[in-house]
Scaffold this active site. Structure first.
Site, PDB file in Angstrom:
ATOM      1  N   ASP A   1      -2.688  13.574   9.253  1.00 57.02           N
ATOM      2  CA  ASP A   1      -1.210  13.049   8.828  1.00 57.02           C
ATOM      3  C   ASP A   1      -1.726  11.805   8.182  1.00 57.02           C
ATOM      4  O   ASP A   1      -2.251  10.831   8.899  1.00 57.02           O
ATOM      5  CB  ASP A   1      -0.333  13.201   9.757  1.00 57.02           C
TER       6      ASP A   1
ATOM      7  N   ASP B   1       2.558  14.862   3.116  1.00 55.49           N
ATOM      8  CA  ASP B   1       1.227  13.972   3.790  1.00 55.49           C
ATOM      9  C   ASP B   1       0.608  14.661   5.122  1.00 55.49           C
ATOM     10  O   ASP B   1       0.070  14.042   5.689  1.00 55.49           O
ATOM     11  CB  ASP B   1       2.199  12.584   3.958  1.00 55.49           C
ATOM     12  N   GLU B   2       1.226  15.864   5.386  1.00 57.25           N
ATOM     13  CA  GLU B   2       0.566  16.371   6.536  1.00 57.25           C
ATOM     14  C   GLU B   2       0.195  17.903   6.459  1.00 57.25           C
ATOM     15  O   GLU B   2       0.634  18.589   5.855  1.00 57.25           O
ATOM     16  CB  GLU B   2       1.347  16.113   7.810  1.00 57.25           C
TER      17      GLU B   2
HETATM   18  P1  TTP Z   1       5.810  10.348   7.973  1.00 60.35           P
HETATM   19  O1  TTP Z   1       4.732  11.011   8.215  1.00 60.35           O
HETATM   20  O2  TTP Z   1       7.063  10.417   9.022  1.00 60.35           O
HETATM   21  O3  TTP Z   1       5.878   8.717   8.002  1.00 60.35           O
HETATM   22  P2  TTP Z   1       4.527   7.992   7.357  1.00 60.35           P
HETATM   23  O4  TTP Z   1       3.578   8.535   6.860  1.00 60.35           O
HETATM   24  O5  TTP Z   1       5.348   6.773   6.681  1.00 60.35           O
HETATM   25  O6  TTP Z   1       4.276   6.911   8.740  1.00 60.35           O
HETATM   26  P3  TTP Z   1       3.252   7.493   9.938  1.00 60.35           P
HETATM   27  O7  TTP Z   1       2.108   6.565  10.057  1.00 60.35           O
HETATM   28  O8  TTP Z   1       4.140   7.330  10.990  1.00 60.35           O
HETATM   29  O9  TTP Z   1       2.850   8.759   9.704  1.00 60.35           O
HETATM   30  O10 TTP Z   1       6.465  10.608   6.719  1.00 60.35           O
HETATM   31  C1  TTP Z   1       5.601  10.715   5.329  1.00 60.35           C
HETATM   32  C2  TTP Z   1       6.289  10.274   4.210  1.00 60.35           C
HETATM   33  O11 TTP Z   1       7.494  11.241   4.182  1.00 60.35           O
HETATM   34  C3  TTP Z   1       6.478   8.921   4.396  1.00 60.35           C
HETATM   35  O12 TTP Z   1       5.821   8.117   3.960  1.00 60.35           O
HETATM   36  C4  TTP Z   1       8.019   8.738   3.311  1.00 60.35           C
HETATM   37  C5  TTP Z   1       8.456  10.223   3.530  1.00 60.35           C
HETATM   38  N1  TTP Z   1       9.824   9.992   4.401  1.00 60.35           N
HETATM   39  C6  TTP Z   1      10.833   9.662   3.797  1.00 60.35           C
HETATM   40  O13 TTP Z   1      11.136   9.470   2.601  1.00 60.35           O
HETATM   41  N2  TTP Z   1      12.054   9.405   4.755  1.00 60.35           N
HETATM   42  C7  TTP Z   1      11.933   9.652   5.999  1.00 60.35           C
HETATM   43  O14 TTP Z   1      13.005   9.574   6.567  1.00 60.35           O
HETATM   44  C8  TTP Z   1      10.572   9.931   6.474  1.00 60.35           C
HETATM   45  C9  TTP Z   1      10.519  10.150   8.061  1.00 60.35           C
HETATM   46  C10 TTP Z   1       9.530  10.197   5.675  1.00 60.35           C
HETATM   47 CA    CA Z   2       2.365  10.359   7.881  1.00 61.59          CA
END
Ligand code: TTP
Ligand code: CA
Length: 359
Positions: free
Chosen positions: A8, A103-104
């Site tokens: 991720d 992203d994951e």
């Molecule tokens: P996440 O993996 O939840 O968050 P992140 O990558 O920004 O941070 P982390 O280090 O905690 O993993 O979500 C991935 C992407 O999805 C995030 O960069 C933006 C998008 N997203 C949104 O647009 N709205 C949201 O509410 C969430 C949770 C994510």
């Molecule tokens: Ca992430």
């Protein structure tokens, strides 16, 4: 015995913005719509998180918490490009890659391990490659199942690597709050906590009947996961390129109202799929098959991306009307969308919707 990685990106959108604009390095960055436009935070850099800023928070709140935060609008095309890059690095390691979002992804690396490399080494290598080729950090969880790998990847963010070895699963899960468990959303968590069930060990120790009475099949499933039992396979998925629905009539028809009615119904089905996948597309396609089995498609590309049933039905309806001449009768109608842009609006509980398998 399987070896699963969950990888991720850290602060995905925000990190991409920092990568592309070096003046943002080391600074609190938030990606999302403006406070004036009632925007919300899609992603916050780890520097911004130190001030309490979180995803899904109104931009106004974020700017109050961290006035020096730099706000940047989202650039989905760029995020999709990076996503394709990382997925191809993953597929270089194993064909068994299951993306969960841009992203994951889960990776089944069992065969790589059978070839003599150890899972922690594989994961560290993968992190290095992503950093080297894309300039971004991922956090990786390594475990013998998907649900535990996913929890593990979140344990040591950012740039984390957490390994849960065979036999350590239950001990790893035991002290964690129930909200960490796969499929336990805010509502279920609230109900469990009200009953005094707070940790994963608590769920593991619950009377199975008691759980079943309150949560049905979902209850039994939660308990299996709490006990570390999860044999769900990594399901290889390719990026969705188009979404469509079609129907064949019991008897051919040329009736414009009947055909438009069917186009509306198919548009609704396509719209539902698009919403679930968080997609919106610019190209609307109509597929038609005549009584004599001649099959053809008509499509138009709109200046903006659409997702709603109304928009789809209108565009597909226009394409349809242009084909209703003479004595043409149709056997089949289909509606489809392609040319995707990720939709900006995420569903209310994005975390929940990313998991399938639980009602
Ligand atoms: P996440 O993996 O939840 O968050 P992140 O990558 O920004 O941070 P982390 O280090 O905690 O993993 O979500 C991935 C992407 O999805 C995030 O960069 C933006 C998008 N997203 C949104 O647009 N709205 C949201 O509410 C969430 C949770 C994510
Ligand atoms: Ca992430």
């Amino acid at each position: 015995m399987r070896h699963i990685l969950h990888a991720d990106f850290d602060a995905f959108y925000a990190s991409v913005e920092q990568l592309d604009n070096p003046t943002l390095h080391g600074k609190p960055v938030v990606v999302g719509g403006s406070a004036e436009g009632r925007g919300v935070v899609a992603s916050a850099s780890y520097e911004a998180r130190e001030f309490g800023v979180r995803s899904a928070m109104p931009m106004r709140t974020a700017q109050r918490m961290c006035p020096q935060a730099i706000r940047v609008g989202a650039r989905f095309d760029r995020y999709r490009e990076i996503s394709q890059g990382v997925m191809s690095i993953f597929r270089d390691l194993t064909p068994l890659v299951e993306p969960l979002s841009l992203d994951e992804a889960y990776l089944d690396v069992t065969a790589v391990v059978d070839n003599g490399r150890q899972p922690p080494e594989i994961a560290a290598d993968l992190k290095r490659r992503v950093k080297y080729e894309l300039g971004l950090t991922i956090s990786v969880g390594v475990a013998t199942s998907k649900s535990i790998a996913k929890i593990a990847s979140d344990m040591d963010k950012p740039d984390g690597l957490t390994v849960v070895a065979l036999g350590e699963e239950r001990a790893f899960l035991a002290p964690l709050p129930i909200s960490k468990l796969w499929g336990v959303g805010p509502k279920t968590a609230e109900r469990l906590i009200a009953e005094g069930v707070e940790t994963i060990a608590d769920i593991a120790g619950c009377d199975e009947e008691w759980l079943r009475e309150r949560f049905g099949r979902h209850g039994a499933q939660m308990q299996r996961l709490a006990l570390g039992q999860d044999d769900s396979p990594v399901v290889v998925r390719r990026e969705t390129k188009s979404v469509s629905a079609e129907t064949t009539f019991a008897r051919d028809t040329g009736d414009p109202d009947e055909l438009q009615e069917v186009v509306s119904r198919l548009s609704q089905r396509v719209a539902n799929q698009l919403r679930r996948k968080q997609l919106q597309g610019r190209t609307v396609k109509l597929k038609l098959r005549l009584s004599d089995f001649t099959t053809f498609t008509r499509q138009r590309t709109l200046p903006y991306a659409v997702q709603s049933a109304e928009d789809l039905s209108q565009s597909a309806g226009e394409l349809l009307r242009a084909e209703l001449y003479g004595r043409r009768r149709f056997r089949l109608v289909g509606v489809g969308v392609s040319g995707f842009e990720q939709s900006e609006e995420l569903p209310e509980e994005p975390r929940q919707l990313r998991f399938s398998g639980f009602g």
